[in-house]
Design a protein around this motif. Structure first.
Motif, mmCIF file in Angstrom:
data_model
loop_
_atom_site.group_PDB
_atom_site.id
_atom_site.type_symbol
_atom_site.label_atom_id
_atom_site.label_comp_id
_atom_site.label_asym_id
_atom_site.label_seq_id
_atom_site.Cartn_x
_atom_site.Cartn_y
_atom_site.Cartn_z
ATOM 1 N N TYR A 94 -33.254 -11.407 83.110
ATOM 2 C CA TYR A 94 -32.677 -11.150 81.791
ATOM 3 C C TYR A 94 -33.678 -11.476 80.684
ATOM 4 C CZ TYR A 94 -29.871 -11.906 77.608
ATOM 5 O OH TYR A 94 -29.399 -11.890 76.325
ATOM 6 N N VAL A 95 -34.295 -12.646 80.777
ATOM 7 C CA VAL A 95 -35.253 -13.056 79.749
ATOM 8 C C VAL A 95 -36.438 -12.091 79.709
ATOM 9 C CG1 VAL A 95 -36.895 -14.860 79.086
ATOM 10 C CG2 VAL A 95 -34.568 -15.479 79.731
ATOM 11 N N GLN A 96 -36.946 -11.703 80.878
ATOM 12 C CA GLN A 96 -38.070 -10.763 80.917
ATOM 13 C C GLN A 96 -37.688 -9.416 80.303
ATOM 14 O OE1 GLN A 96 -39.019 -10.786 85.101
ATOM 15 N NE2 GLN A 96 -40.445 -12.501 84.893
ATOM 16 N N ALA A 97 -36.505 -8.917 80.652
ATOM 17 C CA ALA A 97 -36.055 -7.625 80.114
ATOM 18 C C ALA A 97 -35.857 -7.710 78.605
ATOM 19 C CB ALA A 97 -34.755 -7.193 80.801
ATOM 20 N N GLN A 98 -35.291 -8.818 78.129
ATOM 21 C CA GLN A 98 -35.072 -8.970 76.691
ATOM 22 C C GLN A 98 -36.392 -9.103 75.940
ATOM 23 O OE1 GLN A 98 -32.006 -7.573 76.541
ATOM 24 N NE2 GLN A 98 -31.959 -8.764 74.669
ATOM 25 N N MET A 99 -37.349 -9.785 76.502
ATOM 26 C CA MET A 99 -38.658 -9.907 75.845
ATOM 27 C C MET A 99 -39.318 -8.529 75.730
ATOM 28 S SD MET A 99 -38.846 -12.943 74.860
ATOM 29 C CE MET A 99 -40.530 -13.031 74.316
ATOM 30 N N GLU A 104 -40.566 -3.854 72.217
ATOM 31 C CA GLU A 104 -40.449 -2.428 71.925
ATOM 32 C C GLU A 104 -39.702 -2.199 70.609
ATOM 33 O OE1 GLU A 104 -38.517 -0.822 75.378
ATOM 34 O OE2 GLU A 104 -40.238 -1.257 76.667
ATOM 35 N N GLN A 105 -38.651 -2.970 70.403
ATOM 36 C CA GLN A 105 -37.864 -2.829 69.182
ATOM 37 C C GLN A 105 -38.695 -3.193 67.953
ATOM 38 O OE1 GLN A 105 -34.414 -5.244 69.978
ATOM 39 N NE2 GLN A 105 -33.639 -3.828 71.518
ATOM 40 N N MET A 109 -39.559 -0.594 65.011
ATOM 41 C CA MET A 109 -39.130 -0.919 63.644
ATOM 42 C C MET A 109 -40.353 -0.985 62.724
ATOM 43 S SD MET A 109 -36.442 -1.315 61.814
ATOM 44 C CE MET A 109 -35.054 -1.812 62.801
ATOM 45 N N GLY A 110 -41.451 -1.532 63.216
ATOM 46 C CA GLY A 110 -42.686 -1.584 62.435
ATOM 47 C C GLY A 110 -43.176 -0.188 62.073
ATOM 48 N N GLN A 111 -43.058 0.744 63.005
ATOM 49 C CA GLN A 111 -43.472 2.121 62.734
ATOM 50 C C GLN A 111 -42.598 2.753 61.646
ATOM 51 O OE1 GLN A 111 -43.429 4.195 66.487
ATOM 52 N NE2 GLN A 111 -45.020 2.888 67.368
ATOM 53 N N ILE A 112 -41.305 2.490 61.716
ATOM 54 C CA ILE A 112 -40.394 3.039 60.706
ATOM 55 C C ILE A 112 -40.707 2.454 59.330
ATOM 56 C CG2 ILE A 112 -37.988 3.056 59.910
ATOM 57 C CD1 ILE A 112 -37.156 3.310 62.846
ATOM 58 N N VAL A 113 -40.920 1.144 59.275
ATOM 59 C CA VAL A 113 -41.222 0.490 57.994
ATOM 60 C C VAL A 113 -42.547 1.007 57.439
ATOM 61 C CG1 VAL A 113 -41.793 -1.734 56.931
ATOM 62 C CG2 VAL A 113 -39.827 -1.554 58.465
#
Length: 125
Positions: A94-99, A104-105, A109-113
């Motif tokens: 779970y921790v690995q998948a969330q990291m 990625e998120q 988000m950085g690309q959108i900003v």
């Protein structure tokens, strides 16, 4: 733990926990639906909101939904763990998948900003 090294969660406790996860899932789905409706309504009424801001808002809502769903799925999986090693494996995965997801998120988000800032800086003709 029982003599086999498995967790013995009393059935009534497991049932309560499963019901709590199900209720949390339903409440979250209602929240997301209401938030999406409010966001759509606001976007429809606000002509001055730029496409980048709308994209960022929609993306943030999508990320929140995915992250909470992953947490609820994880909680449900933990309820069915047979022993401590399975709990540890589930937690690690779970921790690995969330990291990975958070990385990625943040990148998206950085690309959108960045795109929004560049669009805002362009001279209007």
């Amino acid at each position: 733990m029982n003599e086999n090294g498995h967790f013995d969660i009393p059935k009534n406790i497991r049932s309560m926990a499963e019901a709590s996860v199900a209720q949390a899932r339903q409440a979250f789905e209602k929240f997301i639906s209401s938030a999406q409706t409010a966001s759509d309504s606001l976007s429809a009424r606000t002509a001055s909101v730029g496409a980048g801001a709308k994209d960022a808002s929609a993306m943030a809502l999508s990320y929140a939904e995915k992250n909470v769903q992953a947490s609820l799925d994880h909680a449900e999986a933990l309820l069915h763990a047979k022993d401590l090693s399975e709990v540890m494996r589930l937690q690690r995965e779970y921790v690995q998948a969330q990291m990975r997801a958070l990385g990625e998120q943040a990148s998206e988000m950085g690309q959108i900003v960045s795109r929004t800032a560049m669009d805002a800086a362009r001279p209007k003709t």
